[in-house]
Design an enzyme around this catalytic site. Structure first.
Site, PDB file in Angstrom:
ATOM      1  N   HIS A 356       0.792  -1.226   0.000  1.00 54.25           N
ATOM      2  CA  HIS A 356       0.000   0.000   0.000  1.00 54.25           C
ATOM      3  C   HIS A 356       0.824   1.276   0.000  1.00 54.25           C
ATOM      4  O   HIS A 356       0.249   2.365   0.080  1.00 54.25           O
ATOM      5  CB  HIS A 356      -0.919   0.025   1.230  1.00 54.25           C
ATOM      6  CG  HIS A 356      -2.137  -0.823   1.086  1.00 54.25           C
ATOM      7  ND1 HIS A 356      -3.257  -0.413   0.409  1.00 54.25           N
ATOM      8  CD2 HIS A 356      -2.398  -2.077   1.521  1.00 54.25           C
ATOM      9  CE1 HIS A 356      -4.174  -1.361   0.442  1.00 54.25           C
ATOM     10  NE2 HIS A 356      -3.674  -2.392   1.108  1.00 54.25           N
ATOM     11  N   LYS A 544      -8.378  13.638   5.416  1.00 52.00           N
ATOM     12  CA  LYS A 544      -7.353  12.608   5.309  1.00 52.00           C
ATOM     13  C   LYS A 544      -6.571  12.559   6.614  1.00 52.00           C
ATOM     14  O   LYS A 544      -6.573  13.524   7.386  1.00 52.00           O
ATOM     15  CB  LYS A 544      -6.355  12.941   4.180  1.00 52.00           C
ATOM     16  CG  LYS A 544      -6.903  12.841   2.767  1.00 52.00           C
ATOM     17  CD  LYS A 544      -5.846  13.247   1.772  1.00 52.00           C
ATOM     18  CE  LYS A 544      -6.336  13.078   0.345  1.00 52.00           C
ATOM     19  NZ  LYS A 544      -6.493  11.662  -0.030  1.00 52.00           N
ATOM     20  N   ARG A 545      -5.897  11.448   6.815  1.00 52.25           N
ATOM     21  CA  ARG A 545      -4.879  11.403   7.863  1.00 52.25           C
ATOM     22  C   ARG A 545      -3.920  12.570   7.634  1.00 52.25           C
ATOM     23  O   ARG A 545      -3.531  12.860   6.501  1.00 52.25           O
ATOM     24  CB  ARG A 545      -4.143  10.056   7.765  1.00 52.25           C
ATOM     25  CG  ARG A 545      -2.975   9.874   8.672  1.00 52.25           C
ATOM     26  CD  ARG A 545      -2.518   8.417   8.627  1.00 52.25           C
ATOM     27  NE  ARG A 545      -2.198   7.971   7.287  1.00 52.25           N
ATOM     28  CZ  ARG A 545      -0.977   8.022   6.744  1.00 52.25           C
ATOM     29  NH1 ARG A 545       0.043   8.511   7.439  1.00 52.25           N
ATOM     30  NH2 ARG A 545      -0.747   7.558   5.529  1.00 52.25           N
ATOM     31  N   LYS A 550       0.573  14.333   2.219  1.00 55.25           N
ATOM     32  CA  LYS A 550      -0.810  14.602   1.805  1.00 55.25           C
ATOM     33  C   LYS A 550      -1.072  16.108   1.651  1.00 55.25           C
ATOM     34  O   LYS A 550      -2.081  16.512   1.102  1.00 55.25           O
ATOM     35  CB  LYS A 550      -1.791  13.976   2.805  1.00 55.25           C
ATOM     36  CG  LYS A 550      -1.714  12.441   2.805  1.00 55.25           C
ATOM     37  CD  LYS A 550      -2.660  11.830   3.818  1.00 55.25           C
ATOM     38  CE  LYS A 550      -2.516  10.307   3.866  1.00 55.25           C
ATOM     39  NZ  LYS A 550      -3.066   9.631   2.682  1.00 55.25           N
ATOM     40  N   THR A 652      -8.717   6.380  -1.555  1.00 54.98           N
ATOM     41  CA  THR A 652     -10.104   5.946  -1.778  1.00 54.98           C
ATOM     42  C   THR A 652     -11.078   7.070  -1.462  1.00 54.98           C
ATOM     43  O   THR A 652     -12.204   7.059  -1.939  1.00 54.98           O
ATOM     44  CB  THR A 652     -10.452   4.714  -0.923  1.00 54.98           C
ATOM     45  OG1 THR A 652     -10.139   4.960   0.454  1.00 54.98           O
ATOM     46  CG2 THR A 652      -9.694   3.483  -1.403  1.00 54.98           C
ATOM     47  N   LYS A 656     -14.833   8.275  -3.163  1.00 53.77           N
ATOM     48  CA  LYS A 656     -16.077   8.569  -2.434  1.00 53.77           C
ATOM     49  C   LYS A 656     -16.589   9.960  -2.775  1.00 53.77           C
ATOM     50  O   LYS A 656     -17.799  10.173  -2.941  1.00 53.77           O
ATOM     51  CB  LYS A 656     -15.838   8.434  -0.925  1.00 53.77           C
ATOM     52  CG  LYS A 656     -15.508   7.019  -0.484  1.00 53.77           C
ATOM     53  CD  LYS A 656     -14.828   6.993   0.883  1.00 53.77           C
ATOM     54  CE  LYS A 656     -14.155   5.641   1.110  1.00 53.77           C
ATOM     55  NZ  LYS A 656     -13.154   5.681   2.174  1.00 53.77           N
TER      56      LYS A 656
END
Length: 821
Positions: A356, A544-545, A550, A652, A656
């Site tokens: 991942h 998000k985390r 990110k 993901t 969504k």
């Protein structure tokens, strides 16, 4: 199940009396929830027993999905929908003066995951059951989960997430299925008369692994699969009476608590040795318990372990369960007397691995001393796997010792879990096309050269049942009215909605549905944050985390830039924008926690300037979980997918958002690339460095963040304001030092400053497009239409055919559920 509300009301009253021995007027909402959940469980359990019996009788090949996380979300509402009884239950409860939504709110979110890894695992279980495929989950029953996040004066504070403080009606404790997991101790070697060695584990710490099984329902079919979660318990309760008698109460129960700690918290802070050791205990604990359980059941029913690879697939979700490889070897060799080659053949035809990440810190390694002391027999097996691997590698690459060293499972004082997972698996897959290519050509190139047949791609997916049907029923109805409802069982048929992207009435309907979602989220924000946001504004969302790659920081810097712009010119032509953030930072990840503080100070800054807050709002929603996500996605106009290109394996959340009609602003990273290919460049807001450009900078240098700081006046002003702290009166002077250091002193590892101007320009394009209501609604429709390609049903279909070799096994003798939501 319940043919009408009269049947339901009568059954509910009976159950209430038998379950609680009290009247409805005496009961709390939590009491009423438990009774309803117990009624639903009874119906599910009937299907569950028949499903398991059917798998047993038919000898169906089954897959077991091992994951440290399962971010499931609440069960009650989804199970009512899946059984087709939501409407009749809602009506029956109303007749009793009970609101179903009040009972749904009583259910806690299971604290069994953190982010995308756990949510993916949950989506996969949903698709397996809904497609009638025999697949089960294996994980840990965390007592307190990751943590419950609170924001206090802008700072993240971590509290226990005590989701099990009341009885969980969706689980069944299976004490008779408990197994023993052995930690520490030492290994004594014996030889029989033929010279065959036997390994005896002595003086070990015994940990009782007790399973709690949860039923995973398929959508309006007859399949109920199993999620087995393990709880760590002391074998003898470890109560030291002598210590207690001396008044040493702490030591009297210390043994018990040290064992139970294994299943208390997800991802304990690993900045200290004790918790790092605890993480390794957790990983071995649930792997050993799960594989022991699988093998025991298989031997009981199938007898011949040579058939294990033909009947069972074990899939490890990232490197956390990589110990499945040596643990299966241990059981086959030590418990069942297999020779090494025989055991290795069975193991490497049974286990498959999903990678991942390409982030170095997530490609787990464990210090040899720690590993060996905790898992002496497992370390011996890993050493032997590595010895044999190195023999083969030295023979194939005699002149490339660098390659051999990189591929070694043990090296530089550590055990490399990703290497172990690749060597011990028959399949290794990435989770987006670009991610898989990076694995094959960069991160795991050596292994791809050696095992090219193992590597394949399986782009991640999401269950449209939770993220559209459950979360956004207005949108579900609108879609079904124009294209029919076949898309519910064949989500790729959502593509037919694209034919209506330019239909005025459809555009207006989608716009109205989005506004209704925004009104609901605005109410939640007002109720929980005390902040009023305008549903007519653009809801620009990044959930998000919290992590440097990110790039929540990029988003926040742009907000500060907008603040400066509006302060200088309050008449700037700008569509009002509400920026919404949510996500947790790891407790010891100080950079991420500084970013949370920075975002919250921006929110306070904006709120205190009237000329700004009329056009700009910033909200950080605390304690992000599945239930909050179900409220956010239907309300979002903009999906922020702005990670540094090459860093996000897939994502993901991006799927969504698009499934609920949000338009993506994003980099060419992860599944963003596949989303853009499907929706087209006109329906995706692209910016930033490419994967190739990022990798070139890393390999060849040439990037200097100080040059951007000195040459770009906007960037310089932003960073100077942060460094000086002038505009943040409620923050300490050093609150944001780590942010500034990351950008300037450490040369901006994730290219925030390099991508800033392009990001700001992309945001300007969004503003212009949103002003064109018909154009924006058309973009929204096209995103929804293409989202079916990212249903986890499609992903699981590929896993089932290409990796697991499992087929649909729905037992038809169960009576089909009644129709309805």
């Amino acid at each position: 199940m319940f043919e009408n509300k009269e049947q339901f009301v009568a059954a509910y009253k009976r159950k209430f009396m038998s379950e609680l021995s009290k009247t409805l007027s005496e009961a709390t909402a939590a009491d009423k929830y438990v009774v309803l959940a117990s009624m639903i469980c009874e119906k599910i359990n009937e299907k569950w027993v028949i499903t398991n019996d059917y798998y047993l009788k038919t000898g169906a090949r089954q897959v077991y999905y091992f994951s440290l996380e399962f971010l499931l979300g609440k069960f009650l509402e989804s199970n009512l929908i899946y059984l087709g009884v939501e409407d009749v239950c809602r009506e029956g409860l109303a007749e009793l003066g009970i609101e179903l939504d009040d009972l749904i709110r009583c259910e806690p979110d299971p604290a069994l995951g953190n982010g995308g890894l756990g949510r993916l695992a949950a989506c996969f279980l949903d698709s397996l059951a809904s497609m009638g495929l025999p697949g089960h989950g294996n994980g840990i029953r965390y007592k307190y989960g990751l943590f419950r996040q609170q924001i206090v004066d802008g700072y993240q504070v971590e509290l226990p997430d005590n989701w099990l403080n009341r009885r969980n009606p969706w689980e069944i404790r299976k004490q008779d299925k408990a197994v023993l997991v052995k930690l520490n101790g030492h290994i004594r070697t014996e030889f029989d008369e033929d010279g065959v060695s036997r390994f005896i584990h002595e003086d070990f710490l015994p940990v009782l692994a007790v399973p709690y099984d949860m039923p995973i329902m398929g959508y309006k079919n007859n399949t109920v699969n199993t999620l087995r979660l393990w709880s760590a318990e002391s074998v003898d309760n470890s109560f030291d009476f002598a210590s207690f008698s001396r008044g040493d109460y702490v030591n009297a129960v210390s043994g018990k608590y040290s064992v139970e700690a294994i299943s208390e918290v997800l991802y304990p802070d690993d900045s200290n040795y004790t918790n790092r050791l605890l993480r390794l205990k957790q990983q071995y604990f649930f792997v050993s318990a799960g594989i022991q359980s699988i093998v025991r059941r298989f031997k009981l029913k199938q007898h011949d372990l040579d058939l294990l690879p033909e009947r069972i697939a074990i899939h490890i979700n990232d490197t956390h369960p990589a110990l499945a490889v040596p643990e299966l070897m241990r059981i086959l060799i030590d418990d069942d007397g297999f020779g090494w080659d025989h055991a290795w053949d069975i193991t490497t035809r049974t286990i498959a691995y999903t990678n991942h990440t390409i982030m170095p810190e997530a490609l787990e390694t464990w210090p040899i001393d720690l590993f060996w002391e905790l898992l002496p027999r497992i370390y011996m097996i890993v050493e032997e796997i590595n010895r044999r691997l190195l023999l083969d590698l030295n023979e194939k690459y005699p002149d490339d010792m660098g390659k051999v060293a990189r591929m070694s499972i043990i090296g530089d004082g550590v055990v490399r879990m990703a290497n172990l997972a690749v060597v011990g698996s028959f399949s290794v897959n990435g989770v987006a096309a670009v991610h898989t290519e990076l694995l094959k050509n960069v991160v795991m190139k050596d292994f791809h050269d050696y095992y090219p047949e193992k590597f394949n791609n399986k782009t991640n997916g999401i269950t449209h049942r939770r993220w559209l049907i459950k979360s956004n029923p207005r949108l579900e109805d609108a879609i079904s009215e124009v294209i029919g409802d076949n898309w519910i069982t064949n989500p790729v048929e959502l593509e037919n909605l694209g034919d209506f992207a330019d239909d005025t009435s459809m555009q207006e309907r989608i716009f109205d549905i989005k506004r209704a979602g925004k009104i609901l989220l605005a109410k939640h924000i007002k109720d929980t944050q005390g902040v009023t946001v305008d549903p007519s504004s653009i809801f620009d969302v990044q959930i998000k985390r919290i992590h440097a790659y990110k790039r929540q920081l990029l988003n926040a810097l742009h907000i500060q830039y907008l603040y400066n712009t509006l302060l200088e010119n309050p008449n700037t032509d700008m569509t009002p924008r509400t920026f919404i953030f949510a996500g947790k930072a790891a407790p010891s990840y100080y950079y991420a926690k500084a970013v949370i503080k920075y975002i919250n100070e921006l929110a306070r800054l904006v709120e205190n300037e009237k000329c700004v807050r009329d056009k700009l709002r910033v909200v950080f929603l605390e304690n992000y979980n599945v239930s909050l996500a179900e409220l956010i996605f239907p309300a979002s106009d903009i999906s922020e997918q702005i990670s540094t290109a090459s860093k996000e394996a897939s994502g993901t959340g991006n799927m969504k958002f698009m499934m609920n009609g949000a338009v993506t602003i994003g980099t060419n990273d992860g599944a963003n690339i596949e989303i853009r290919e499907l929706v087209g460049d006109d329906n995706f807001i692209l910016f930033g460095l490419s994967v190739e450009e990022v990798l070139s900078y890393y390999a060849n240098g040439g990037y200097n963040s100080h040059e951007i700081y000195e040459s770009n006046p906007h960037v310089k002003k932003l960073l100077d304001q942060i460094k000086n702290g002038d505009i943040f009166p409620y923050a300490a002077i050093d609150d944001f030092a780590t942010i500034v250091h990351s950008l300037l002193d450490y040369n901006d590892e994730f290219f925030v400053l390099r991508d800033f101007d392009e990001y700001a320009n992309a945001q300007n394009r969004i503003d212009a497009l949103y002003k064109q209501r018909a154009r924006w609604s058309s973009m929204s429709v096209r995103n929804i239409a293409m989202s079916g390609h990212f249903s986890s049903d499609n992903t699981i279909d590929q896993y089932a055919k290409d990796i697991w070799r499992i087929g649909r096994q729905t037992p038809e003798e169960i009576i089909a559920p009644s129709e309805g939501r």
